[in-house]
Design an enzyme around this catalytic site. Structure first.
Site, PDB file in Angstrom:
ATOM      1  N   LYS A  50      30.468  45.840  41.957  1.00 32.67           N
ATOM      2  CA  LYS A  50      31.206  45.231  43.061  1.00 32.67           C
ATOM      3  C   LYS A  50      30.364  44.112  43.651  1.00 32.67           C
ATOM      4  CE  LYS A  50      33.161  46.097  47.611  1.00 32.67           C
ATOM      5  NZ  LYS A  50      33.655  47.087  48.570  1.00 32.67           N
TER       6      LYS A  50
ATOM      7  N   LYS B  13      34.900  44.504  40.160  1.00 34.63           N
ATOM      8  CA  LYS B  13      35.618  43.965  41.319  1.00 34.63           C
ATOM      9  C   LYS B  13      34.886  42.770  41.875  1.00 34.63           C
ATOM     10  CE  LYS B  13      36.745  45.191  46.006  1.00 34.63           C
ATOM     11  NZ  LYS B  13      36.468  46.059  47.113  1.00 34.63           N
TER      12      LYS B  13
ATOM     13  N   SER C  81      42.204  41.129  47.346  1.00 30.98           N
ATOM     14  CA  SER C  81      43.088  40.457  48.293  1.00 30.98           C
ATOM     15  C   SER C  81      43.096  38.933  48.120  1.00 30.98           C
ATOM     16  CB  SER C  81      42.687  40.825  49.718  1.00 30.98           C
ATOM     17  OG  SER C  81      41.321  40.529  49.955  1.00 30.98           O
TER      18      SER C  81
HETATM   19  C1  PBG Z   1      35.347  48.513  51.377  1.00 32.30           C
HETATM   20  C2  PBG Z   1      36.213  47.704  50.499  1.00 32.30           C
HETATM   21  C3  PBG Z   1      36.454  46.310  50.514  1.00 32.30           C
HETATM   22  C4  PBG Z   1      37.422  46.081  49.534  1.00 32.30           C
HETATM   23  C5  PBG Z   1      37.716  47.296  48.960  1.00 32.30           C
HETATM   24  N1  PBG Z   1      36.956  48.280  49.545  1.00 32.30           N
HETATM   25  C6  PBG Z   1      35.955  45.258  51.399  1.00 32.30           C
HETATM   26  C7  PBG Z   1      34.567  44.829  51.377  1.00 32.30           C
HETATM   27  O1  PBG Z   1      33.731  45.297  50.607  1.00 32.30           O
HETATM   28  O2  PBG Z   1      34.273  44.001  52.246  1.00 32.30           O
HETATM   29  C8  PBG Z   1      38.037  44.740  49.214  1.00 32.30           C
HETATM   30  C9  PBG Z   1      39.384  44.785  48.587  1.00 32.30           C
HETATM   31  C10 PBG Z   1      40.159  43.519  48.618  1.00 32.30           C
HETATM   32  O3  PBG Z   1      39.665  42.419  48.965  1.00 32.30           O
HETATM   33  O4  PBG Z   1      41.345  43.580  48.265  1.00 32.30           O
HETATM   34  N2  PBG Z   1      34.004  48.293  51.327  1.00 32.30           N
END
Ligand code: PBG
Length: 323
Positions: A195, A248, A274
């Site tokens: 991630k 991701k 998103s």
């Molecule tokens: C929680 C999380 C996030 C996303 C999924 N789980 C946000 C982040 O890490 O700031 C992002 C998902 C998306 O942008 O659709 N940590």
């Protein structure tokens, strides 16, 4: 002799020929729809930057889940907006927390629908970071205890899969231990293994109200420049006991989905985040891209790269289009 003996256009001439030789199929059963659950009743608040996606109270979430199930979508992943946030992320592991209650309600009203839960703290801390903040940085090992408690509370409520997204070192191990020592050795872990600290989470943070109040997430999420390190993250998560792994975001990291597919024989998920969704929708709204084709081309590319599971805000329209 390549030409004129070989003419690749022969197999592209009609839709029936193209369909016969199509290498990649996308189907609704591989989609997981992210859902943002909020307190209250009868609430369905559209997220400005994510048309067609809502913050929903539990009763509305249940209705959404019935629809998701009827469309043959693979499942949902739940994110919670708690009543109150604090330094200790108490809402994340509260047995009566927003996600825990939502799981119980969905279990009852839409039985059989696969429920994945996002295991993280950023929606629950007052400062918006993914764990316990000590001396201005997230303290890894204290955060592991919160994550383990959160995952266990989700499993107790009836989650089918827990998915840690915090990027702490050792979280898969900590969660596996907590689950196993409490009789949940059958609950699988989908690790957000690779991630990245991505700008493409912007709209999500509006949706989940989880923007960090100071600094950023670069001391725990990965540097977008590092592909080899992504493979190490995946390898370690698998060694710690992850059943499935995730890359991701998805589209900017197709090379890593592909590499992971070559190297690891486990189910691979990709999160079309998103910002990826919002970019396409913004272009659609300007009349610059065709909605259905942009949606399907993006989902097909992610599948072709090697992801068998896609977390996507397009799950419903794509499932409808696929019939
Ligand atoms: C929680 C999380 C996030 C996303 C999924 N789980 C946000 C982040 O890490 O700031 C992002 C998902 C998306 O942008 O659709 N940590």
């Amino acid at each position: 002799m390549p030409f004129p003996a070989q003419r690749l256009r022969r197999l592209r001439a009609t839709e029936s020929l193209r369909s016969l030789v199509r290498e990649t199929q996308v189907h609704p059963g591989q989609f997981i729809l992210p859902i943002f659950v909020c307190p209250g009743e009868g609430i369905r608040r559209e997220i400005g930057s994510m048309p067609g996606n809502y913050q929903m109270s539990i009763d509305e979430t249940v209705k959404e889940c019935e629809e998701v199930k009827a469309l043959g979508i693979g499942g949902v992943i739940l994110f919670g907006l708690p009543e109150a946030k604090d330094e200790m992320a108490s809402g994340a592991y509260d047995e009566a927390g927003i996600v825990q209650r939502a799981i119980r309600a969905i279990r009852k009203e839409a039985p059989g629908l696969l429920i994945v839960t996002d295991v993280c703290n950023c929606e629950y801390t007052s400062h918006g970071h993914c764990g316990f903040v000590k001396d201005g940085d997230v303290d890894n090992d204290t955060t592991l205890q919160w994550l383990a408690k959160t995952a266990l509370s989700h499993a107790r409520a009836g989650a089918d899969i827990v998915a840690p997204s915090d990027m702490m070192d050792g979280r898969v191990w900590a969660i596996r231990q907590a689950l196993d020592s409490n009789g949940y050795e059958r609950t699988p872990i989908l690790a957000y293994a690779a991630k990245f600290a991505s700008v493409f989470y912007g709209p999500f943070r509006e949706a989940a109200e989880s923007t960090p109040q100071f600094g950023d997430r670069r001391s725990y999420q990965m540097d977008p420049a590092n592909g080899r390190e992504a493979m190490r993250e995946i390898e370690l998560d698998l060694q710690e006991g992850a059943d499935m792994i995730m890359v991701k975001p998805a589209m900017p990291y197709l090379d890593l989905i592909y590499q992971a597919r070559q190297r690891f024989d486990v189910p691979i998920a990709a999160y079309q985040v998103s910002g990826e969704f919002s970019m396409i929708m913004a272009a659609v709204r300007n009349g610059w891209l065709d909605h259905d084709r942009a949606m399907m081309e993006s989902l097909t590319s992610i599948t072709r790269a090697g992801a068998g599971i896609i977390l996507t805000y397009f799950a419903k329209p794509a499932a409808r289009l696929l019939g």
